[in-house]
Design a protein around this motif. Structure first.
Motif, mmCIF file in Angstrom:
data_model
loop_
_atom_site.group_PDB
_atom_site.id
_atom_site.type_symbol
_atom_site.label_atom_id
_atom_site.label_comp_id
_atom_site.label_asym_id
_atom_site.label_seq_id
_atom_site.Cartn_x
_atom_site.Cartn_y
_atom_site.Cartn_z
ATOM 1 N N PHE A 50 0.314 11.927 2.897
ATOM 2 C CA PHE A 50 1.119 10.649 3.664
ATOM 3 C C PHE A 50 0.341 9.423 4.152
ATOM 4 O O PHE A 50 0.703 8.438 4.891
ATOM 5 C CB PHE A 50 1.115 11.587 5.105
ATOM 6 C CG PHE A 50 1.698 13.091 4.370
ATOM 7 C CD1 PHE A 50 3.478 13.249 4.984
ATOM 8 C CD2 PHE A 50 1.534 13.694 5.317
ATOM 9 C CE1 PHE A 50 4.214 14.273 4.568
ATOM 10 C CE2 PHE A 50 1.935 15.007 4.127
ATOM 11 C CZ PHE A 50 3.458 15.347 4.631
ATOM 12 N N SER A 51 -0.588 9.660 3.355
ATOM 13 C CA SER A 51 -1.492 8.487 3.656
ATOM 14 C C SER A 51 -0.813 7.081 3.289
ATOM 15 O O SER A 51 -0.553 7.060 2.068
ATOM 16 C CB SER A 51 -3.156 8.246 3.145
ATOM 17 O OG SER A 51 -3.611 7.158 3.466
ATOM 18 N N GLY A 52 -1.161 5.889 4.541
ATOM 19 C CA GLY A 52 -0.075 4.392 3.538
ATOM 20 C C GLY A 52 1.426 4.565 3.779
ATOM 21 O O GLY A 52 2.163 3.695 3.770
ATOM 22 N N LEU A 53 2.080 5.582 4.137
ATOM 23 C CA LEU A 53 3.393 6.015 4.122
ATOM 24 C C LEU A 53 3.814 5.239 5.909
ATOM 25 O O LEU A 53 3.596 6.090 6.859
ATOM 26 C CB LEU A 53 3.891 7.245 3.733
ATOM 27 C CG LEU A 53 3.140 7.446 2.300
ATOM 28 C CD1 LEU A 53 4.060 8.774 2.167
ATOM 29 C CD2 LEU A 53 3.810 6.107 1.192
ATOM 30 N N ASP A 54 5.410 4.713 5.602
ATOM 31 C CA ASP A 54 5.541 4.457 7.458
ATOM 32 C C ASP A 54 6.574 5.599 7.676
ATOM 33 O O ASP A 54 6.569 6.729 6.301
ATOM 34 C CB ASP A 54 6.936 3.014 6.977
ATOM 35 C CG ASP A 54 7.913 3.376 6.351
ATOM 36 O OD1 ASP A 54 8.834 3.707 5.640
ATOM 37 O OD2 ASP A 54 7.696 2.067 5.636
ATOM 38 N N PRO A 55 7.476 5.792 8.822
ATOM 39 C CA PRO A 55 7.821 7.275 9.028
ATOM 40 C C PRO A 55 9.135 7.647 7.782
ATOM 41 O O PRO A 55 9.293 8.774 7.644
ATOM 42 C CB PRO A 55 8.095 6.837 10.496
ATOM 43 C CG PRO A 55 7.324 6.050 10.687
ATOM 44 C CD PRO A 55 7.007 5.640 10.196
ATOM 45 N N LEU A 56 10.057 6.619 7.677
ATOM 46 C CA LEU A 56 10.869 7.011 6.969
ATOM 47 C C LEU A 56 10.674 7.310 5.240
ATOM 48 O O LEU A 56 10.753 7.935 4.970
ATOM 49 C CB LEU A 56 11.788 5.503 6.869
ATOM 50 C CG LEU A 56 13.117 5.510 5.611
ATOM 51 C CD1 LEU A 56 14.135 5.966 6.119
ATOM 52 C CD2 LEU A 56 14.359 3.983 5.451
ATOM 53 N N LYS A 101 0.963 -1.284 0.168
ATOM 54 C CA LYS A 101 -0.018 0.012 0.276
ATOM 55 C C LYS A 101 0.992 0.843 0.202
ATOM 56 O O LYS A 101 0.246 2.163 -0.758
ATOM 57 C CB LYS A 101 -0.818 -0.423 1.070
ATOM 58 C CG LYS A 101 -1.654 0.915 1.014
ATOM 59 C CD LYS A 101 -2.416 1.109 2.631
ATOM 60 C CE LYS A 101 -3.384 2.466 2.592
ATOM 61 N NZ LYS A 101 -4.535 2.196 4.041
ATOM 62 N N GLY A 102 1.616 1.097 0.549
ATOM 63 C CA GLY A 102 2.954 2.644 0.580
ATOM 64 C C GLY A 102 3.902 2.634 -0.612
ATOM 65 O O GLY A 102 3.732 3.663 -0.834
ATOM 66 N N MET A 103 4.193 1.783 -0.922
ATOM 67 C CA MET A 103 4.604 1.606 -2.733
ATOM 68 C C MET A 103 4.026 2.455 -2.919
ATOM 69 O O MET A 103 3.759 3.171 -3.824
ATOM 70 C CB MET A 103 4.954 0.461 -2.501
ATOM 71 C CG MET A 103 6.819 -0.415 -1.752
ATOM 72 S SD MET A 103 6.540 -1.736 -1.444
ATOM 73 C CE MET A 103 7.453 -2.017 -3.452
ATOM 74 N N GLN A 104 2.853 1.956 -3.216
ATOM 75 C CA GLN A 104 1.435 1.797 -4.536
ATOM 76 C C GLN A 104 1.209 3.643 -4.269
ATOM 77 O O GLN A 104 1.075 4.467 -5.456
ATOM 78 C CB GLN A 104 0.534 1.307 -4.325
ATOM 79 C CG GLN A 104 0.328 -0.337 -4.505
ATOM 80 C CD GLN A 104 -0.931 -0.891 -4.658
ATOM 81 O OE1 GLN A 104 -2.404 0.003 -5.075
ATOM 82 N NE2 GLN A 104 -1.040 -1.711 -3.907
ATOM 83 N N GLN A 105 1.346 4.072 -3.116
ATOM 84 C CA GLN A 105 1.059 5.786 -2.683
ATOM 85 C C GLN A 105 2.290 6.552 -3.469
ATOM 86 O O GLN A 105 1.701 7.379 -3.955
ATOM 87 C CB GLN A 105 0.907 5.723 -1.117
ATOM 88 C CG GLN A 105 0.412 7.482 -0.642
ATOM 89 C CD GLN A 105 -0.585 8.658 -1.368
ATOM 90 O OE1 GLN A 105 -0.761 7.055 -1.847
ATOM 91 N NE2 GLN A 105 -0.776 9.260 -0.718
ATOM 92 N N LYS A 106 3.362 5.436 -2.910
ATOM 93 C CA LYS A 106 4.167 6.670 -3.169
ATOM 94 C C LYS A 106 4.638 6.565 -5.435
ATOM 95 O O LYS A 106 4.820 7.720 -5.468
ATOM 96 C CB LYS A 106 5.941 6.023 -2.841
ATOM 97 C CG LYS A 106 6.375 6.087 -1.770
ATOM 98 C CD LYS A 106 7.975 5.793 -1.367
ATOM 99 C CE LYS A 106 8.403 4.174 -1.653
ATOM 100 N NZ LYS A 106 9.790 4.013 -0.931
ATOM 101 N N VAL A 107 3.948 5.345 -5.996
ATOM 102 C CA VAL A 107 3.390 6.045 -7.247
ATOM 103 C C VAL A 107 3.129 6.212 -7.560
ATOM 104 O O VAL A 107 2.788 7.292 -8.737
ATOM 105 C CB VAL A 107 3.310 4.008 -7.795
ATOM 106 C CG1 VAL A 107 3.162 4.119 -9.208
ATOM 107 C CG2 VAL A 107 4.401 2.688 -7.857
ATOM 108 N N GLN A 108 1.866 6.329 -7.057
ATOM 109 C CA GLN A 108 1.088 7.575 -7.049
ATOM 110 C C GLN A 108 1.693 8.668 -7.594
ATOM 111 O O GLN A 108 1.230 9.916 -7.894
ATOM 112 C CB GLN A 108 -0.051 7.786 -6.451
ATOM 113 C CG GLN A 108 -1.441 8.569 -6.717
ATOM 114 C CD GLN A 108 -2.457 7.141 -6.852
ATOM 115 O OE1 GLN A 108 -3.147 6.860 -7.455
ATOM 116 N NE2 GLN A 108 -3.569 8.109 -5.602
#
Length: 317
Positions: free
Chosen positions: A157-163, A132-139
């Motif tokens: 920031f939704s779905g992203l871990d602190p890093l 989910k977090g990686m898809q958010q970065k692709v978006q």
């Protein structure tokens, strides 16, 4: 750069956005705040020309956001809009071409963005294989491709871990340095305090707060000071209460008390003071208070006066 003037939108005689006006400066990170159902999404869709307002205008650097001369605008919606069975690089190239890039330029920019977000190893994988977090970065990459002049992010920031939150923050600061104007909608008030220069808050379609983030916090602070000292401060004239607050003492003053007079009285008592600073509430507390009390909803106008103090932003070209 972005000028919004008297925007209004109604559905079935229900006003969703009422006479909202604000400016966003070049190279600024500007926060759009409000509770669920406040009208933020409708406002963003009018700014991006997805829906047309009933009244009002939106311009960017004097240009309309529609027609041949429209600026480069990117919008990251809260909902994901990726093709799950398409490859990651393929997806970004496709969005780049939709924005007018030729195939080679789109591929070059897409590859650079994947490297910037640490996704180059996933370029040939299908989107559905990503977390989910990686898809958010692709978006996010899909929003950034084409080097937009105006970048509108809804809960990025939704779905992203602190890093990865730190990675996104670095990307935003880099784009800001390059002159990109950012409109950020989020419920994470700590990120607004850390990242944003100014903010607009709407509630039930009305403007209720507008100005520099630090100034909004100062204006809504109680008449109190945090005192760091070697001992408990004395109860001098003008002080109504003293309570522990972290590594300091929260000293509440009467409305009439002058802070410098209270400080002088404490020093005169022999107290060794290391710090005497205004107690400023976090933006989250202000948000909750404004919504619960309905501030600005019964004043017969579109919102509070703007704060016209001079301000600077990063690389405002």
């Amino acid at each position: 750069m972005l000028q919004v003037r008297s925007l209004r939108k109604s559905y079935d005689d229900r006003v969703v956005v009422k006479d909202v006006s604000f400016d966003v400066e070049a190279g600024e990170i500007f926060a759009l705040l409000g509770p669920n159902g406040a009208g933020k999404t409708t406002l963003i869709r009018m700014i991006t020309d997805i829906i047309r307002p009933d009244a009002g205008t939106v311009t960017f650097a004097g240009r309309a956001l529609r027609g041949a001369g429209r600026p480069r605008v990117a919008y990251l919606p809260e909902e994901r809009g990726l093709y799950r069975r398409a490859g990651v690089l393929e997806t970004l190239v496709y969005f780049g071409e939709l924005k007018g890039l030729n195939a080679s330029t789109a591929k070059r920019e897409a590859s650079a963005l994947l490297a910037e977000f640490g996704l180059e190893a996933w370029a040939r994988r299908q989107v559905q294989a990503l977390s989910k977090g990686m898809q958010q970065k692709v978006q996010l990459c899909a929003a950034l491709i084409g080097r937009p002049e105006l970048l509108i992010l809804d809960e990025p920031f939704s779905g992203l871990d602190p890093l990865n939150v730190q990675v996104l923050e670095q990307v935003l600061h880099q784009r800001r340095h390059e002159g990109t104007t950012v409109l950020l909608s989020t419920h994470q008030m700590n990120k607004v305090e850390q990242q944003c220069d100014r903010a607009l808050m709407i509630n039930r379609g009305h403007m209720v707060l507008y100005g520099r983030v630090a100034e909004l916090r100062r204006q809504h602070g109680a008449h109190a000071f945090d005192v760091q000292a070697d001992a408990r401060p004395p109860q001098v004239a003008g002080v109504t209460g003293i309570t522990p607050h972290g590594d300091a003492w929260r000293v509440a003053l009467t409305a009439e008390a002058e802070p410098h007079t209270v400080l002088a009285a404490m020093v005169a008592s022999g107290l060794a003071i290391r710090a005497f600073v205004p107690a400023v509430p976090p933006l989250e507390d202000i948000f909750v208070d404004v919504v619960q009390r309905g501030v600005g909803l019964d004043e017969g106008r579109s919102g509070p006066p703007t704060i016209d103090e001079p301000h600077t932003t990063g690389d405002a070209r």
